[in-house]
Design an enzyme around this catalytic site. Structure first.
Site, PDB file in Angstrom:
ATOM      1  N   GLY A  52       0.816  -1.204   0.000  1.00  0.00           N
ATOM      2  CA  GLY A  52       0.000   0.000   0.000  1.00  0.00           C
ATOM      3  C   GLY A  52       0.847   1.251   0.000  1.00  0.00           C
ATOM      4  N   GLY A  54       0.746   5.573   1.331  1.00  0.00           N
ATOM      5  CA  GLY A  54       0.105   6.668   2.045  1.00  0.00           C
ATOM      6  C   GLY A  54       0.788   7.975   1.715  1.00  0.00           C
ATOM      7  N   GLY A  55       0.456   8.999   2.468  1.00  0.00           N
ATOM      8  CA  GLY A  55       0.978  10.328   2.196  1.00  0.00           C
ATOM      9  C   GLY A  55       2.456  10.485   2.465  1.00  0.00           C
ATOM     10  CG  MET A  56       5.796  10.447   5.753  1.00  0.00           C
ATOM     11  SD  MET A  56       5.627  10.823   7.510  1.00  0.00           S
ATOM     12  CE  MET A  56       7.030  11.870   7.726  1.00  0.00           C
ATOM     13  CB  ALA A  57       5.873   5.668   4.131  1.00  0.00           C
ATOM     14  CB  VAL A  59       3.263  -0.318   3.549  1.00  0.00           C
ATOM     15  CG1 VAL A  59       3.450  -1.563   4.418  1.00  0.00           C
ATOM     16  CG2 VAL A  59       3.130   0.917   4.428  1.00  0.00           C
ATOM     17  CE  LYS A  74       4.526   5.050   7.482  1.00  0.00           C
ATOM     18  NZ  LYS A  74       3.863   5.573   8.683  1.00  0.00           N
ATOM     19  CG  ASP A 168      -4.765   8.652  10.069  1.00  0.00           C
ATOM     20  OD1 ASP A 168      -5.853   9.210   9.820  1.00  0.00           O
ATOM     21  OD2 ASP A 168      -4.080   8.094   9.204  1.00  0.00           O
TER      22      ASP A 168
END
Length: 179
Positions: A52, A54-57, A59, A74, A168
């Site tokens: 997957g 996300g906004g920062m990393a 995975v 991550k 979150d």
């Protein structure tokens, strides 16, 4: 299980694991160069496939070579690695999560910086997230909802006792396993 990571965007249909995030993050675009990590090794971790983003990393599923176990890695996005503020935030997240030991919180194994690539190695949890589970199983079973709520609140309480606020909490960040 509450992953210490933010939301994720992709689906891992081959292993029945789903990581998704909110619509706003899904609209964001990230460079495809992180795909080149598949098949490479970050320290003791061989990257197997993407789980997957996300906004920062991003995975990945990886194998910890020395211990022959699966791990979720991550990896911080390349464009953020040159920003010291983002690097410190990423490291703070890892240290906070690593200080937590609870059956309903994903365990952080280690953090690393391999040739300038910052990563967090954590427990890999097979399952689907709560949002996907609810979409597949409506109407939800009241007893299951109560079990999930008890486990989530127990995890949040354990974090709060260590002075950690998740910031979150959403169905996409709550994993449902076969157990």
């Amino acid at each position: 299980r509450l992953p210490p990571a933010s939301g994720f965007v992709a689906s891992d249909s081959t292993q029945n694991t789903v990581y998704r995030t909110s619509d706003t993050t899904q609209k964001m675009k990230f460079p495809l160069e992180s795909e080149s990590l598949i098949g490479r090794q970050l320290g003791d971790f061989k990257i197997l496939r993407k789980l997957g983003q996300g906004g920062m990393a991003t995975v990945y599923l990886a194998e910890q070579v020395s211990l022959k176990r699966e791990a979720a890695i991550k990896v911080m996005h390349n464009e953020l690695m040159s920003d010291e503020t983002h690097v410190r935030r990423f490291e703070r997240e890892a240290k906070a999560a690593a200080g937590l030991t609870h059956p309903n919180i994903v365990q952080v194994y280690m953090t690393g910086d391999f040739e300038g690539t910052h990563y967090i190695a954590q427990e890999y949890v097979r399952g689907i997230n709560l949002k996907e589970h609810l979409a597949r199983n409506t109407p939800p079973d009241c007893n299951l909802i109560l079990r999930i709520m008890r486990q989530v609140t127990a995890a949040l309480n354990a974090a709060a006792e260590k002075g950690i606020v998740h910031r979150d909490i959403k169905p996409e960040n709550i994993m449902i396993t076969s157990k």
